[in-house]
Design an enzyme around this catalytic site. Sequence first.
Site, PDB file in Angstrom:
ATOM      1  N   CYS A  21       0.840  -1.207   0.000  1.00  0.00           N
ATOM      2  CA  CYS A  21       0.000   0.000   0.000  1.00  0.00           C
ATOM      3  C   CYS A  21       0.877   1.261   0.000  1.00  0.00           C
ATOM      4  O   CYS A  21       1.692   1.478   0.900  1.00  0.00           O
ATOM      5  CB  CYS A  21      -0.909  -0.013   1.225  1.00  0.00           C
ATOM      6  SG  CYS A  21      -1.837   1.508   1.419  1.00  0.00           S
ATOM      7  N   CYS A  46       0.466   3.437   3.155  1.00  0.00           N
ATOM      8  CA  CYS A  46       1.152   2.824   4.305  1.00  0.00           C
ATOM      9  C   CYS A  46       2.646   3.102   4.212  1.00  0.00           C
ATOM     10  O   CYS A  46       3.298   3.390   5.221  1.00  0.00           O
ATOM     11  CB  CYS A  46       0.906   1.314   4.345  1.00  0.00           C
ATOM     12  SG  CYS A  46      -0.657   0.830   5.098  1.00  0.00           S
ATOM     13  N   ASN A  75     -13.437  10.288  -0.976  1.00  0.00           N
ATOM     14  CA  ASN A  75     -13.913   9.433  -2.060  1.00  0.00           C
ATOM     15  C   ASN A  75     -13.968   8.003  -1.552  1.00  0.00           C
ATOM     16  O   ASN A  75     -13.008   7.514  -0.941  1.00  0.00           O
ATOM     17  CB  ASN A  75     -12.967   9.531  -3.263  1.00  0.00           C
ATOM     18  CG  ASN A  75     -12.958  10.920  -3.871  1.00  0.00           C
ATOM     19  OD1 ASN A  75     -13.962  11.629  -3.843  1.00  0.00           O
ATOM     20  ND2 ASN A  75     -11.824  11.330  -4.407  1.00  0.00           N
ATOM     21  N   THR A  92      -9.275   5.852  -5.791  1.00  0.00           N
ATOM     22  CA  THR A  92      -8.256   5.141  -6.571  1.00  0.00           C
ATOM     23  C   THR A  92      -7.175   4.527  -5.685  1.00  0.00           C
ATOM     24  O   THR A  92      -6.486   3.612  -6.121  1.00  0.00           O
ATOM     25  CB  THR A  92      -7.583   6.078  -7.590  1.00  0.00           C
ATOM     26  OG1 THR A  92      -6.988   7.175  -6.895  1.00  0.00           O
ATOM     27  CG2 THR A  92      -8.601   6.600  -8.602  1.00  0.00           C
ATOM     28  N   HIS A 131      -6.500   3.104   0.634  1.00  0.00           N
ATOM     29  CA  HIS A 131      -6.122   3.400   2.023  1.00  0.00           C
ATOM     30  C   HIS A 131      -6.887   4.677   2.349  1.00  0.00           C
ATOM     31  O   HIS A 131      -6.707   5.699   1.669  1.00  0.00           O
ATOM     32  CB  HIS A 131      -4.607   3.583   2.139  1.00  0.00           C
ATOM     33  CG  HIS A 131      -4.120   3.870   3.542  1.00  0.00           C
ATOM     34  ND1 HIS A 131      -3.103   3.162   4.152  1.00  0.00           N
ATOM     35  CD2 HIS A 131      -4.506   4.812   4.449  1.00  0.00           C
ATOM     36  CE1 HIS A 131      -2.880   3.640   5.366  1.00  0.00           C
ATOM     37  NE2 HIS A 131      -3.728   4.654   5.573  1.00  0.00           N
ATOM     38  N   HIS A 158      -8.418   8.036   3.091  1.00  0.00           N
ATOM     39  CA  HIS A 158      -7.777   9.358   3.050  1.00  0.00           C
ATOM     40  C   HIS A 158      -8.816  10.443   2.879  1.00  0.00           C
ATOM     41  O   HIS A 158      -9.865  10.229   2.269  1.00  0.00           O
ATOM     42  CB  HIS A 158      -6.734   9.431   1.934  1.00  0.00           C
ATOM     43  CG  HIS A 158      -7.260   9.043   0.580  1.00  0.00           C
ATOM     44  ND1 HIS A 158      -7.387   7.728   0.191  1.00  0.00           N
ATOM     45  CD2 HIS A 158      -7.689   9.783  -0.458  1.00  0.00           C
ATOM     46  CE1 HIS A 158      -7.878   7.680  -1.042  1.00  0.00           C
ATOM     47  NE2 HIS A 158      -8.083   8.924  -1.459  1.00  0.00           N
TER      48      HIS A 158
HETATM   49  P1  5GP Z   1      -8.613   9.097  -4.479  1.00  0.00           P
HETATM   50  O1  5GP Z   1      -8.881   9.223  -5.953  1.00  0.00           O
HETATM   51  O2  5GP Z   1      -8.346   7.665  -4.083  1.00  0.00           O
HETATM   52  O3  5GP Z   1      -9.655   9.756  -3.626  1.00  0.00           O
HETATM   53  O4  5GP Z   1      -7.311   9.928  -4.205  1.00  0.00           O
HETATM   54  C1  5GP Z   1      -6.019   9.403  -4.236  1.00  0.00           C
HETATM   55  C2  5GP Z   1      -5.074  10.566  -4.343  1.00  0.00           C
HETATM   56  O5  5GP Z   1      -3.777  10.104  -4.035  1.00  0.00           O
HETATM   57  C3  5GP Z   1      -5.012  11.178  -5.746  1.00  0.00           C
HETATM   58  O6  5GP Z   1      -5.387  12.539  -5.679  1.00  0.00           O
HETATM   59  C4  5GP Z   1      -3.562  10.964  -6.170  1.00  0.00           C
HETATM   60  O7  5GP Z   1      -3.056  12.078  -6.872  1.00  0.00           O
HETATM   61  C5  5GP Z   1      -2.847  10.767  -4.840  1.00  0.00           C
HETATM   62  N1  5GP Z   1      -1.691   9.907  -4.901  1.00  0.00           N
HETATM   63  C6  5GP Z   1      -1.608   8.679  -5.493  1.00  0.00           C
HETATM   64  N2  5GP Z   1      -0.384   8.151  -5.315  1.00  0.00           N
HETATM   65  C7  5GP Z   1       0.316   9.065  -4.591  1.00  0.00           C
HETATM   66  C8  5GP Z   1       1.655   9.073  -4.091  1.00  0.00           C
HETATM   67  O8  5GP Z   1       2.453   8.134  -4.266  1.00  0.00           O
HETATM   68  N3  5GP Z   1       2.043  10.170  -3.376  1.00  0.00           N
HETATM   69  C9  5GP Z   1       1.187  11.214  -3.155  1.00  0.00           C
HETATM   70  N4  5GP Z   1       1.671  12.254  -2.455  1.00  0.00           N
HETATM   71  N5  5GP Z   1      -0.081  11.232  -3.614  1.00  0.00           N
HETATM   72  C10 5GP Z   1      -0.512  10.169  -4.326  1.00  0.00           C
HETATM   73 ZN    ZN Z   2      -2.363   1.302   3.615  1.00  0.00          ZN
END
Ligand code: 5GP
Ligand code: ZN
Length: 114
Positions: A4, A7, A87, A95, A98, A100
Site C-alpha cells: 500500500c 502505508c 472518495n 483510486t 487506504h 484518506h
Molecule cells: P482518491 O482518488 O483515491 O480519492 O485519491 C487518491 C489521491 O492520491 C489522488 O489525488 C492521487 O493524486 C494521490 N496519490 C496517489 N499516489 C500518490 C503518491 O504516491 N504520493 C502522493 N503524495 N499522492 C498520491
Molecule cells: Zn495502507
Amino acid sequence: MIECVFCRIAQHELDAQIVDEDPDFIAFHDAHPVAPVHLLLIPKRHVASLAEWTEVEPDLAGRWLLRARDLAARSGLAPSGYRLVINTGEWGGQTVAHLHLHLLAGRLLKWPPG
Ligand code: 5GP
Ligand code: ZN
C-alpha cells in the site's frame, strides 16, 4: 515489502511532502494536485476505505475530522474556505485503497463536482 502506497508514506518508506504528523495521522501534499492547495490526511493504520472502516476506535474518526479542520486553519485557509472530500469506492472515485481525506483550497471550488 508493504504494497500500500499510503502505508509506505506513513512509515516514511516512500517520499512525500509531509505537513503534519502525530502517532495516529499523517498529512502530505497530493502528488497530482487539482487545486492550489491539495493535501491528504490519512490514518496511519491501514483501512481500505470509509465503508470498510469497521473497527473504529471510539474517538479516532472525530479526531481525524478535527485534525483536518485544524490543519486547514493552521494553513491559513479558514477565512477563504476549503473543502474536505472522502472518495469511497469505485463510483466515489477512490483510486487508492487506504482511507484518506482530501483537503482542497486556494481557488473557488465548483459544486456539484463532476
Ligand atoms: P482518491 O482518488 O483515491 O480519492 O485519491 C487518491 C489521491 O492520491 C489522488 O489525488 C492521487 O493524486 C494521490 N496519490 C496517489 N499516489 C500518490 C503518491 O504516491 N504520493 C502522493 N503524495 N499522492 C498520491
Ligand atoms: Zn495502507
